[in-house]
Design an enzyme around this catalytic site. Structure first.
Site, PDB file in Angstrom:
ATOM      1  N   PHE A   1       0.938  -1.485   0.110  1.00  0.00           N
ATOM      2  CA  PHE A   1      -0.397   0.369   0.106  1.00  0.00           C
ATOM      3  C   PHE A   1       0.768   1.220  -0.012  1.00  0.00           C
ATOM      4  O   PHE A   1       0.673   2.167  -0.342  1.00  0.00           O
ATOM      5  CB  PHE A   1      -1.326  -0.351   1.181  1.00  0.00           C
ATOM      6  CG  PHE A   1      -1.307   1.516   1.140  1.00  0.00           C
ATOM      7  CD1 PHE A   1      -2.225   1.962   0.701  1.00  0.00           C
ATOM      8  CD2 PHE A   1      -1.523   1.341   3.393  1.00  0.00           C
ATOM      9  CE1 PHE A   1      -2.940   3.454   0.812  1.00  0.00           C
ATOM     10  CE2 PHE A   1      -2.354   2.437   3.378  1.00  0.00           C
ATOM     11  CZ  PHE A   1      -2.800   3.532   2.448  1.00  0.00           C
TER      12      PHE A   1
ATOM     13  N   ASP B   1       9.437  -7.509  -3.706  1.00  0.00           N
ATOM     14  CA  ASP B   1       8.221  -7.440  -3.154  1.00  0.00           C
ATOM     15  C   ASP B   1       7.773  -8.891  -3.733  1.00  0.00           C
ATOM     16  O   ASP B   1       8.034  -9.336  -5.206  1.00  0.00           O
ATOM     17  CB  ASP B   1       7.457  -6.826  -3.376  1.00  0.00           C
ATOM     18  CG  ASP B   1       5.780  -6.672  -2.364  1.00  0.00           C
ATOM     19  OD1 ASP B   1       5.871  -7.710  -1.930  1.00  0.00           O
ATOM     20  OD2 ASP B   1       6.056  -5.948  -1.982  1.00  0.00           O
TER      21      ASP B   1
ATOM     22  N   THR C   1       1.854  -9.623   1.425  1.00  0.00           N
ATOM     23  CA  THR C   1       0.488  -8.586   1.206  1.00  0.00           C
ATOM     24  C   THR C   1       0.228  -7.516   0.289  1.00  0.00           C
ATOM     25  O   THR C   1      -0.069  -7.183   0.248  1.00  0.00           O
ATOM     26  CB  THR C   1       1.038  -8.127   2.290  1.00  0.00           C
ATOM     27  OG1 THR C   1       2.312  -7.378   2.739  1.00  0.00           O
ATOM     28  CG2 THR C   1       1.050  -9.350   3.679  1.00  0.00           C
TER      29      THR C   1
ATOM     30  N   ASP D   1      11.740 -12.943  -1.563  1.00  0.00           N
ATOM     31  CA  ASP D   1      11.557 -12.607  -0.894  1.00  0.00           C
ATOM     32  C   ASP D   1      12.403 -11.824   0.607  1.00  0.00           C
ATOM     33  O   ASP D   1      13.684 -12.345   0.675  1.00  0.00           O
ATOM     34  CB  ASP D   1      11.023 -13.863   0.111  1.00  0.00           C
ATOM     35  CG  ASP D   1      10.815 -13.733   1.075  1.00  0.00           C
ATOM     36  OD1 ASP D   1      11.046 -13.268   1.913  1.00  0.00           O
ATOM     37  OD2 ASP D   1      10.218 -15.425   1.641  1.00  0.00           O
TER      38      ASP D   1
ATOM     39  N   LEU E   1      10.391  -1.131   2.685  1.00  0.00           N
ATOM     40  CA  LEU E   1       8.712  -1.130   3.487  1.00  0.00           C
ATOM     41  C   LEU E   1       8.686  -2.486   3.533  1.00  0.00           C
ATOM     42  O   LEU E   1       7.427  -3.005   3.858  1.00  0.00           O
ATOM     43  CB  LEU E   1       8.442  -0.553   2.640  1.00  0.00           C
ATOM     44  CG  LEU E   1       8.711   0.656   2.806  1.00  0.00           C
ATOM     45  CD1 LEU E   1       9.797   2.081   1.992  1.00  0.00           C
ATOM     46  CD2 LEU E   1       7.381   2.130   2.270  1.00  0.00           C
TER      47      LEU E   1
ATOM     48  N   ALA F   1      11.024   2.038   6.875  1.00  0.00           N
ATOM     49  CA  ALA F   1      10.172   3.009   8.091  1.00  0.00           C
ATOM     50  C   ALA F   1       9.615   1.991   8.500  1.00  0.00           C
ATOM     51  O   ALA F   1       9.089   0.949   8.849  1.00  0.00           O
ATOM     52  CB  ALA F   1       8.679   2.287   6.506  1.00  0.00           C
TER      53      ALA F   1
ATOM     54  N   TYR G   1       4.722  -7.516  15.324  1.00  0.00           N
ATOM     55  CA  TYR G   1       4.884  -6.644  14.515  1.00  0.00           C
ATOM     56  C   TYR G   1       5.403  -5.969  15.486  1.00  0.00           C
ATOM     57  O   TYR G   1       6.577  -5.145  15.193  1.00  0.00           O
ATOM     58  CB  TYR G   1       3.741  -6.453  14.430  1.00  0.00           C
ATOM     59  CG  TYR G   1       3.703  -4.944  13.199  1.00  0.00           C
ATOM     60  CD1 TYR G   1       3.898  -4.651  11.931  1.00  0.00           C
ATOM     61  CD2 TYR G   1       3.208  -3.885  13.416  1.00  0.00           C
ATOM     62  CE1 TYR G   1       4.176  -3.671  11.305  1.00  0.00           C
ATOM     63  CE2 TYR G   1       3.098  -2.322  13.496  1.00  0.00           C
ATOM     64  CZ  TYR G   1       3.453  -2.308  12.033  1.00  0.00           C
ATOM     65  OH  TYR G   1       3.224  -0.982  11.067  1.00  0.00           O
TER      66      TYR G   1
ATOM     67  N   ARG H   1      -7.301  -3.655   8.617  1.00  0.00           N
ATOM     68  CA  ARG H   1      -7.786  -2.192   9.851  1.00  0.00           C
ATOM     69  C   ARG H   1      -8.486  -1.337   9.791  1.00  0.00           C
ATOM     70  O   ARG H   1      -9.856  -1.179   8.507  1.00  0.00           O
ATOM     71  CB  ARG H   1      -6.022  -1.305   8.636  1.00  0.00           C
ATOM     72  CG  ARG H   1      -4.844  -1.627   9.917  1.00  0.00           C
ATOM     73  CD  ARG H   1      -4.281  -1.098   8.408  1.00  0.00           C
ATOM     74  NE  ARG H   1      -3.653  -2.138   7.369  1.00  0.00           N
ATOM     75  CZ  ARG H   1      -2.271  -1.414   6.841  1.00  0.00           C
ATOM     76  NH1 ARG H   1      -1.598  -0.202   7.709  1.00  0.00           N
ATOM     77  NH2 ARG H   1      -2.172  -1.497   5.851  1.00  0.00           N
TER      78      ARG H   1
END
Length: 323
Positions: free
Chosen positions: A15, A35, A39, A60, A77, A118, A149, A190
């Site tokens: 995102f 990437d 996700t 990965d 990120l 990030a 997390y 979220r």
């Protein structure tokens, strides 16, 4: 301001990552996106792949990174960022925060590149200081359900500072507060995409706890401007990147109901374990050192995000990623 000609962005199909890739390309920077779509969504970078200065590498981040050339910036990120994702991918989340961050730092070290981590406001936990300044050490449960997390990001910060201290890597850390906008998945888990998807499908908006817990929501356009400003600066961080206007979860839900015209009711559910009761950044440092502050208000930002969801792009993007 430093010059950035070529950047490597891990998690660039995510995102926030895809918006950062897009912004850098717009600024004339050549971008390599690393990437594995754990996700992230391929649809987030589909149009970017048509750009001659963009390259996607399916890899990965926890595995040793391939040789991809020279870079002026390495931005890390890559990480499952939604509660739904990191609850399911706990070990992967810890690994990308540890092994993944180390690989990213090793590339920055080898190439003499600026390194941008990030990080997240979650390093503050359920804060006893309000608003949260970068000097606050946090109030975090290191063994709770959210710890995969929280601790992943706290370790990422620690190893980033260690590479700066022991290897002289030019590092900086952004602590990102709740970010929202187009390209969020409807199944993200979220608050904002969940509420919008529920409102548009005439289902109850599910609020955890009393709804009086607060968040500060920052539109992704503003967040990416902040990340870019930090990357181009010489500041070592950490720097809070977020909107200092505090809203209750109930207030966000009612704004979304008003903007969608939905008649969906609000349903209250049991509070989430270790859910922060207060969240609001002190952005004095970002204002003074980066000349940055958010420009998009909640009403405007939510309206544009709702329009993107209403257009069906969110669902079609999710479906196309699994074809």
């Amino acid at each position: 301001m430093r010059t950035i000609k070529r950047a490597l962005i891990s998690g660039g199909a995510g995102f926030v990552g895809s918006h950062l890739c897009e912004q850098l390309l717009r600024d004339g920077v050549s971008v390599v996106c690393l990437d594995n779509l754990c996700t992230g969504l391929r649809s987030n970078i589909k149009l970017l792949e048509e750009h001659p200065d963009f390259r996607w590498v399916d890899h990965d981040a926890v595995e040793p990174w391939p040789e991809l050339g020279d870079f002026d910036l390495v931005a890390h990120l890559a990480c499952p960022a939604s509660p739904v994702d990191y609850a399911e991918l706990g070990i992967e989340t810890l690994r990308v925060g540890s092994e993944g961050t180390r690989h990213a730092l090793d590339v920055a070290l080898a190439k003499g590149a600026r390194f941008l981590l990030a990080s997240t406001s979650e390093v503050y936990g359920d804060p006893t200081e309000h608003p949260q300044r970068e000097t606050y050490w946090g109030n975090v449960n290191s063994i709770g359900p959210r710890s995969v997390y929280d601790e992943s990001k706290r370790f990422s910060e620690a190893i980033t500072v260690a590479y700066r201290r022991y290897h002289g890597v030019d590092t900086t850390i952004a602590r990102i507060f709740n970010t929202y906008g187009p390209r969020m998945r409807p199944d993200d888990g979220r608050m904002i995409p969940t509420f919008i998807h529920q409102a548009l499908t005439n289902r109850p908006l599910t609020v955890s706890g009393s709804g009086q817990q607060t968040r500060s929501i920052c539109h992704v356009t503003d967040t990416v401007r902040g990340l870019s400003a930090l990357a181009h600066s010489h500041h070592e961080g950490p720097v809070n990147i977020g909107n200092p206007i505090e809203l209750s979860v109930w207030n966000v839900a009612t704004k979304i109901l008003e903007s969608t015209g939905s008649s969906s009711p609000i349903e209250y559910h049991d509070a989430v374990i270790d859910d922060p009761q207060k969240r609001c950044p002190d952005i004095t440092l970002a204002r003074s050192e980066l000349g940055w502050e958010p420009l998009i208000g909640a009403d405007e930002g939510l309206a544009s995000t709702i329009e993107w969801f209403r257009s069906g792009l969110a669902v079609s993007a999710l479906e196309s990623n699994h074809l």
